[in-house]
Motif scaffolding. Sequence first.
Motif, short mmCIF file in Angstrom:
data_model
loop_
_atom_site.label_atom_id
_atom_site.label_comp_id
_atom_site.label_asym_id
_atom_site.label_seq_id
_atom_site.Cartn_x
_atom_site.Cartn_y
_atom_site.Cartn_z
N SER A 101 0.87 -1.18 0.00
CA SER A 101 0.00 0.00 0.00
C SER A 101 0.90 1.23 0.00
CB SER A 101 -0.90 -0.01 1.25
OG SER A 101 -1.72 1.15 1.27
N ASP A 102 0.51 2.22 -0.78
CA ASP A 102 1.31 3.45 -0.89
C ASP A 102 0.62 4.60 -0.19
OD1 ASP A 102 3.56 2.59 -2.54
OD2 ASP A 102 2.02 2.20 -4.05
N TYR A 103 1.44 5.44 0.41
CA TYR A 103 0.94 6.67 1.05
C TYR A 103 1.34 7.84 0.17
CZ TYR A 103 0.10 10.04 4.85
OH TYR A 103 -0.37 11.06 5.63
N ARG A 104 0.33 8.49 -0.41
CA ARG A 104 0.58 9.65 -1.29
C ARG A 104 -0.40 10.76 -0.95
NH1 ARG A 104 4.15 6.78 -2.09
NH2 ARG A 104 4.88 5.75 -3.97
N ASN A 105 0.06 11.98 -1.03
CA ASN A 105 -0.81 13.15 -0.78
C ASN A 105 -1.60 13.02 0.51
OD1 ASN A 105 -0.07 14.23 -3.36
ND2 ASN A 105 -1.51 12.79 -4.29
N GLY A 106 -0.95 12.50 1.53
CA GLY A 106 -1.59 12.49 2.84
C GLY A 106 -2.54 11.35 3.14
N SER A 107 -2.61 10.32 2.26
CA SER A 107 -3.43 9.18 2.67
C SER A 107 -2.93 7.87 2.04
CB SER A 107 -4.90 9.41 2.32
OG SER A 107 -5.05 9.53 0.93
#
Length: 339
Positions: free
Chosen positions: A24-30
Amino acid sequence: MHKQNIDWGNLGFSYIRTDKSYVSDYRNGSWDEGRLTPEHTITMSECACVLHYSQSVFEGLKAYTTEDGRIVTFRPDLNASRMAESAAWLEMPPFPEDRFVDAVTRVVRANESWVPPYGSGATLYIRPFMFGFNSVIGVKPADDYQFRILTTPVGPYFKGGAKPLTIKIADFDRAAPRGTGHIKAGLNYAMSLHAIVQAHNEGYNENLYPDSATRTKVEETGGANIIFIKGNKFITVGSPSILPSITRRSLEYVAEHYLGMEVEEREVLLEELPEFEEAGLCGTAAVISPVGKIVDHGREICFPSGMEQMGPKIQKLYDTLTGIQMGRIEAPEGWIHEI
Ligand SMILES: *Cc1c(COP(=O)(O)O)cnc(C)c1O
């Protein structure tokens, strides 16, 4: 269920690639919704935060096949909460705890043929980890993160299984009093590599670290908590700079509620070591590995349980804990998570 064609009884503790990992990736705060992937390599910037500033945390748990053929994990909710604490300590966004348990469930299911059969002595090791992903050159936390879970079948952590270990009091410090000893971060292991190579070269199995401030108290080894037996007492180390082992906390419960022992979690002085009758290292990887001898700069402390086998009380703790994990003994409420 079809199983892989592996000599399960002779597995060591090393990486074998399985079918799927979870990512799972965390991008732009989520965090994104997450997925299973057959891809076992990671491509990232040469300037990724983790590569320069070691912004990474991890967990370790196992999937077991029970006597009646179910696949289970042991208290994964505690790994979820501990990983969230480790992440927060390194300014990383915690992976949601309920999603952590769900991700573990999904990745184990996807690798079912790699879960070693009951009675083989092997288990499926599950390694959740997350790290700062994007480029940073000035010292600051990353903005983007990746959370992954890989699985790999493993045998015993220490070669020789139940043979008592010889460990040395380390010449180095593991964790500072207000440092990171209580979180599961790669940085705590980086410092231990030189010490472990040196210990192995000197013929020891592991390093036992004393507290950094006074070097008079026992802390833990590089990757396991230490436990002691004295009469009917089960003694463990209470210290804010050791990793709160789930195995150790579970053994405290087992000692008190299953075996009627008296449990003490407290400071343990190096000076008291000769008073103990049995000792062991405990953790998910080590399970309980008996310690026969501790060497403190030439002074040998040999436990009465000897160098041939586990002492009787540690054996009982081992049998009860593994009995619970493998479904032979009834578990306390909430300890067994069925896949
Ligand atoms: C992971 C780890 C342990 C063992 O913890 P468990 O939750 O029992 O697996 C002990 N000490 C250190 C330093 C660790 O990293």
